[in-house]
Write an enzyme that holds these catalytic residues in place. Structure first.
Site: not given
Length: 326
Positions: A43, A254-255, A257
């Protein structure tokens, strides 16, 4: 600051195929499953590529359809995947998401995966030797003894290391996470950790980003993320805090990353630390606004405008103030 030589940022770690109920709902009632890709380090690599930063992802995948799917998706934004080894004897790791009313549970099927066999020998390979910086996470340290040895060896140098604590309780069933992740983080050049994550690992006595810095004096740069409120970077005796931007959240996965990739982009470009934090918040917003891990960045002119905004203009775009305790 951390002076960086020429060369790519190299992200090392496992990426798995992910099965997600579609439509989103509890796994037990799912009519179908969508195949996605999930990996913290990849990511970061994908968002770095989106920002135009030379980046390489180094890992291992099985010689199977899931592995080929992972490789294609990570390479699509422009990530160099030439350092990914295909293992004919081990499978690509797999996770299955089980969304609930309050939170999403994740079931891992990664024991014995291709990436779990990664080890310190990887660091002598051509895919790593020319790195400007290595990006690693605490996830890798939890996968196997050889993966833990890889992280420990990387922290001995000579390359600068960025380390995202990335605490995943499901991977640390033996209770070793607090001591081991503290020891690893305190040896890295740059560390990312959430305030709530630090509290979960090292106790409720940690109430502020400054408390985290007292616990981790070693890193040249320490970035403490306080959820949707703000982030603070400590560099030597100086600290800078930048409020987060108000964002309608579709999915938080994912935020963190994306945030790391934005900050590393600022660092690679030689931006002042407050601007690097702004770029981190902007990149995190791209992940928060989509159901998957990887969303489109704002237009380049919008990013440039927000990086140049005054502190007051930036603050007005931030989240509502926290209610006073009492």
């Amino acid at each position: 600051m951390i002076p960086l030589a020429e060369g790519p940022i190299v992200c090392v770690g496992e990426t798995m195929a992910a099965l997600v109920p579609e439509p989103v709902g509890p796994l037990v009632a799912a009519a179908g499953l969508r195949v996605a890709v999930a990996g913290a380090e990849s990511n970061v690599a994908m968002y770095l590529a989106d920002h135009g930063i030379p980046v390489r992802w180094v890992s291992a995948l099985g010689d199977d359809p899931f592995g080929r799917r992972v490789l294609a998706e990570v390479a699509a934004p422009g990530v160099d995947v030439g350092g990914v080894r295909v293992d004919p004897t081990r499978p690509t790791g797999l996770l299955v998401k089980d969304p609930g009313e309050v939170a999403t549970r994740v079931h891992y099927y990664r024991r014995g995966s291709a990436a779990s066999a990664l080890g310190p020998g990887l660091l002598a390979g051509a895919a790593v030797r020319d790195a400007a910086l290595l990006h690693l996470t605490g996830i890798t340290a939890a996968l196997s003894p050889s993966c833990r040895a890889l992280v420990e060896e990387a922290l001995r140098g000579p390359l600068p290391v960025s380390f995202d604590v990335n605490y995943r309780p499901a991977l640390w069933t033996d209770g070793s996470a607090p001591d081991l992740l503290h020891a690893l983080a305190d040896r890295a050049d740059l560390v990312f950790v959430g305030l709530d994550e630090a509290q979960a690992l090292w106790g409720d006595r940690i109430g502020t980003p400054g408390d985290v810095r007292s616990l981790l004096p070693g890193p040249r740069l320490l970035v403490v993320k306080d959820g949707a409120h703000a982030a603070t970077v400590f560099g030597g005796a100086v600290a800078h805090t930048v409020p987060a931007l108000h964002t309608e959240v579709v999915e938080p996965v994912g935020a963190g990353d994306a945030f790391a990739a934005g900050f590393l982009t600022g660092l690679r470009r030689g931006e002042p630390l407050p601007r690097a934090l702004r770029l981190a918040h902007l990149t995190a917003g791209a992940a928060l606004r989509v159901p998957g891990d990887h969303g489109p960045l704002p237009p380049a002119d919008r990013i440039a405008s927000l990086l140049a905004a005054s502190e007051e203009e930036w603050r007005q775009l931030g989240p509502p103030a926290r209610p006073e305790a009492g």
